[in-house]
Design a protein around this motif. Structure first.
Motif, PDB file in Angstrom:
ATOM      1  N   TYR A 465       0.831  -1.203   0.000  1.00 32.55           N
ATOM      2  CA  TYR A 465       0.000   0.000   0.000  1.00 32.55           C
ATOM      3  C   TYR A 465       0.862   1.247   0.000  1.00 32.55           C
ATOM      4  N   ASP A 466       0.421   2.229  -0.783  1.00 33.86           N
ATOM      5  CA  ASP A 466       1.018   3.567  -0.751  1.00 33.86           C
ATOM      6  C   ASP A 466       0.039   4.447   0.006  1.00 33.86           C
ATOM      7  N   LEU A 467       0.313   4.675   1.271  1.00 36.87           N
ATOM      8  CA  LEU A 467      -0.641   5.378   2.123  1.00 36.87           C
ATOM      9  C   LEU A 467      -0.663   6.877   1.880  1.00 36.87           C
ATOM     10  N   SER A 468       0.327   7.398   1.173  1.00 35.75           N
ATOM     11  CA  SER A 468       0.297   8.824   0.845  1.00 35.75           C
ATOM     12  C   SER A 468      -0.846   9.131  -0.119  1.00 35.75           C
ATOM     13  N   SER A 469      -1.177   8.197  -1.018  1.00 37.14           N
ATOM     14  CA  SER A 469      -2.282   8.395  -1.957  1.00 37.14           C
ATOM     15  C   SER A 469      -3.504   7.555  -1.600  1.00 37.14           C
ATOM     16  N   ASP A 470      -3.324   6.569  -0.729  1.00 36.38           N
ATOM     17  CA  ASP A 470      -4.407   5.644  -0.366  1.00 36.38           C
ATOM     18  C   ASP A 470      -4.371   5.392   1.148  1.00 36.38           C
ATOM     19  N   PRO A 471      -4.734   6.406   1.945  1.00 36.12           N
ATOM     20  CA  PRO A 471      -4.587   6.275   3.407  1.00 36.12           C
ATOM     21  C   PRO A 471      -5.441   5.189   4.029  1.00 36.12           C
ATOM     22  N   HIS A 472      -6.484   4.762   3.351  1.00 34.10           N
ATOM     23  CA  HIS A 472      -7.371   3.734   3.911  1.00 34.10           C
ATOM     24  C   HIS A 472      -7.027   2.336   3.402  1.00 34.10           C
ATOM     25  N   GLN A 473      -5.950   2.209   2.650  1.00 29.27           N
ATOM     26  CA  GLN A 473      -5.435   0.912   2.194  1.00 29.27           C
ATOM     27  C   GLN A 473      -6.490   0.126   1.409  1.00 29.27           C
ATOM     28  N   LEU A 474      -7.139   0.817   0.493  1.00 26.44           N
ATOM     29  CA  LEU A 474      -8.172   0.199  -0.322  1.00 26.44           C
ATOM     30  C   LEU A 474      -7.591  -0.558  -1.511  1.00 26.44           C
ATOM     31  N   GLN A 475      -6.425  -0.103  -2.020  1.00 26.18           N
ATOM     32  CA  GLN A 475      -5.869  -0.658  -3.250  1.00 26.18           C
ATOM     33  C   GLN A 475      -4.539  -1.358  -2.975  1.00 26.18           C
ATOM     34  N   ASN A 476      -4.517  -2.663  -3.150  1.00 20.28           N
ATOM     35  CA  ASN A 476      -3.278  -3.427  -3.068  1.00 20.28           C
ATOM     36  C   ASN A 476      -2.532  -3.241  -4.391  1.00 20.28           C
ATOM     37  N   ILE A 477      -1.369  -2.567  -4.344  1.00 19.44           N
ATOM     38  CA  ILE A 477      -0.668  -2.195  -5.577  1.00 19.44           C
ATOM     39  C   ILE A 477       0.515  -3.112  -5.871  1.00 19.44           C
ATOM     40  N   VAL A 478       0.497  -4.325  -5.310  1.00 20.31           N
ATOM     41  CA  VAL A 478       1.647  -5.219  -5.487  1.00 20.31           C
ATOM     42  C   VAL A 478       1.949  -5.480  -6.963  1.00 20.31           C
ATOM     43  N   LYS A 479       0.940  -5.487  -7.839  1.00 16.85           N
ATOM     44  CA  LYS A 479       1.156  -5.762  -9.256  1.00 16.85           C
ATOM     45  C   LYS A 479       1.493  -4.510 -10.055  1.00 16.85           C
ATOM     46  N   LYS A 480       1.458  -3.352  -9.401  1.00 15.78           N
ATOM     47  CA  LYS A 480       1.694  -2.096 -10.108  1.00 15.78           C
ATOM     48  C   LYS A 480       2.993  -1.403  -9.708  1.00 15.78           C
ATOM     49  N   VAL A 481       3.512  -1.709  -8.544  1.00 10.55           N
ATOM     50  CA  VAL A 481       4.664  -0.979  -8.033  1.00 10.55           C
ATOM     51  C   VAL A 481       5.934  -1.449  -8.731  1.00 10.55           C
ATOM     52  N   ASP A 482       6.919  -0.575  -8.793  1.00 10.55           N
ATOM     53  CA  ASP A 482       8.223  -0.859  -9.399  1.00 10.55           C
ATOM     54  C   ASP A 482       8.850  -2.085  -8.722  1.00 10.55           C
TER      55      ASP A 482
END
Length: 509
Positions: A465-482
């Protein structure tokens, strides 16, 4: 022959030893500060857990510092409290959950963990020590030595046998079991804790500093408020924002079991629980007020550090989970932390992250005792809140870990719906589910606000999770992050999961 004016080596050695340990052993004229720690049970920080506590915020937070990034290293009562006592991550104190099999108040903890806990060092350093309230979930059970066991380091011991209750409980009073009933005037546990602490303060030795640890049951289930507070907050409901009643999409298997949207009966249950939790906290608010007034009356307030915190956070409907903790998300790992005391300016907010494993080294730092610092994983945050005393630095990342205590085939507390799964909805209270085991590295360094978690389950699931843009941890970005970022986070996690002592404070990686 000794030269004129020379002193025998033994005398010099004794003098040196006295200097090295004089921080707390000195009489009050030497300036050793008192310490008061109040630890509530399951009080969240970000879902309004402090809203009801106006006196506490005024008397501690407004008079001192509020840490807005305070975390537990494990979101569960017993291992969290052991981390507070030892200053260690769970993988080092080896208490993994609330069961005896998980070392909660087990013989292994008593022989290993208690002897290294900070009260031992404070007591050796000349502090008068007092404990009242919930200690560890399995404390006092027959298999754990009964109420006759008093951990080392405590001069006065008034510990609850078992888990949080408000009435009809047993206390170990300096090793003697004491039964309590359901009379408010004599038995309401939060008030009993306050009364005994006030009595201790009246009878203490003014020549020596004191350490007080108070652990009231609020706002833990069964949420039994004092009679005068049972009608309060009648219109209050559990907050409906953030991740409330959101589906656990792209999250680990346990969250994917939740019924979404939640039923009306679940929502009514949540609102009732939320109100009752606040109601129980009003007595804790009274406790804080009574103790601050007593310290002021005794002219000790300006020489006392007062800490207010909780063992873990809590959820009430987030991701459709009715009530509980044990999850990696912000609502369960963030805790309130307010501190006032010598050298701490009033009405200050600190954004640097601090952990519950930092409490023990902070107490030892205040007391001027360094002999156990090498054995703790945390670091003193005294320099952060009292910078005039010494410069300090904040950690850029840290570990959160949890080991599930459920049983294969389902948790006996809830109906099983498959191997290792438990159906906890809509209204039942599920203690845990099998292999809800994970480790996370949380990065919070002023530039990045991220969380990377790995699960020890059949899926080897990962959440990022990137909490700076998603403070409520709604989006798991494991497939999108570098992938390079994932590798860095993974390497940090590997290092932290095996760290010990100073290695847990080495943030070069």
């Amino acid at each position: 022959m000794l030269a004129p004016g020379a002193r025998p080596l033994r005398v010099l050695a004794l003098a040196l030893a006295a200097l090295l340990t004089c921080g707390a052993r000195r009489v009050r004229g030497g300036g050793a500060s008192n310490i008061l720690l109040i630890v509530t049970d399951d009080q969240d920080q970000i879902l309004g857990g402090m809203t009801a506590m106006k006196k506490t915020k005024s008397l501690i937070g407004d008079a001192g510092v509020t840490f807005v990034n305070s975390f537990t290293v494990t979101p569960l009562c017993c291992p969290s409290r052991c981390s507070i006592l030892t200053g260690r991550y769970p993988h080092n104190h080896l208490v993994s959950n609330n069961s005896l099999a998980g070392n909660c108040s087990s013989a292994a903890w008593q022989s290993r963990g208690e002897s290294d806990a900070f009260p031992v060092f404070l007591s050796k350093g000349g502090y008068q020590t007092f404990f009242a309230g919930k200690y560890l979930n399995q404390y006092g059970k027959k298999e754990a030595g009964g109420g006759g066991h008093v951990p080392p380091g405590w001069d006065q011991w008034h510990a609850l046998v078992g888990n949080s209750r408000y009435y009809n409980y047993t206390l170990s009073r300096n090793g003697v079991e004491e039964k309590h009933g359901d009379n408010y005037a004599d038995d309401y546990l939060t008030d009993v804790i306050a009364e005994r602490c006030l009595r201790f303060l009246d009878n203490r030795s003014p020549q020596r500093p004191f350490f007080l640890m108070l652990a009231p049951p609020a706002p833990h289930w069964p949420w039994t408020a004092a009679p005068q507070y049972r009608r309060r907050f009648a219109e209050v409901k559990a907050p409906r924002d953030g991740s409330f009643d959101e589906a656990g999409k792209d999250k680990h298997w346990l969250l994917r079991q939740a019924a979404n949207p939640m039923t009306n009966s679940s929502l009514a249950f949540l609102d009732d629980a939320y109100r009752r939790r606040w109601q129980t906290l009003l007595s804790v608010d009274d406790l804080v007020e009574a103790l601050v007034r007593k310290l002021d009356e005794l002219k000790e307030l300006n020489n006392t550090y007062v800490f207010f915190t909780s063992d873990n956070g809590y959820h009430t409907g987030q991701f459709s989970l009715p009530i509980g903790k044990r999850q990696l998300y912000e609502f369960d790992i963030r805790t309130p932390l307010l501190v006032r005391g010598p050298g701490v300016k009033a009405n200050i907010t600190i954004k640097a992250p601090v952990l519950n494993i930092d409490l023990a080294p902070t107490f030892l730092d205040i007391a001027g005792i360094n002999e156990s610092y090498a054995n703790v994983d945390g670091q003193s945050f005294l320099p952060l809140m009292a910078p005039s005393l010494r410069n300090g630095s904040a950690r850029p990342f840290f570990l959160v870990e949890h080991t599930g205590e459920g049983l294969p085939g389902g948790d006996p507390a809830c109906p099983a719906i498959g191997p290792g799964l438990s159906q906890c909805f809509p209204d039942c209270v599920c203690e845990d589910s099998f292999n809800n085991t994970y480790a996370c590295v949380r990065t919070l360094d002023g530039r990045h606000d991220m969380q990377y978690c790995e699960f020890a389950d059949s899926e080897s699931f990962v959440e990022v999770y990137d909490l700076s843009s998603d403070p409520h941890q709604l989006q798991n970005i494991v497939k999108k992050v570098d992938p390079a970022v994932l590798q860095t986070m993974n390497q940090r996690l590997i290092k932290l999961q095996s760290c010990q002592g100073a290695g847990c404070r080495d943030f070069a990686t």
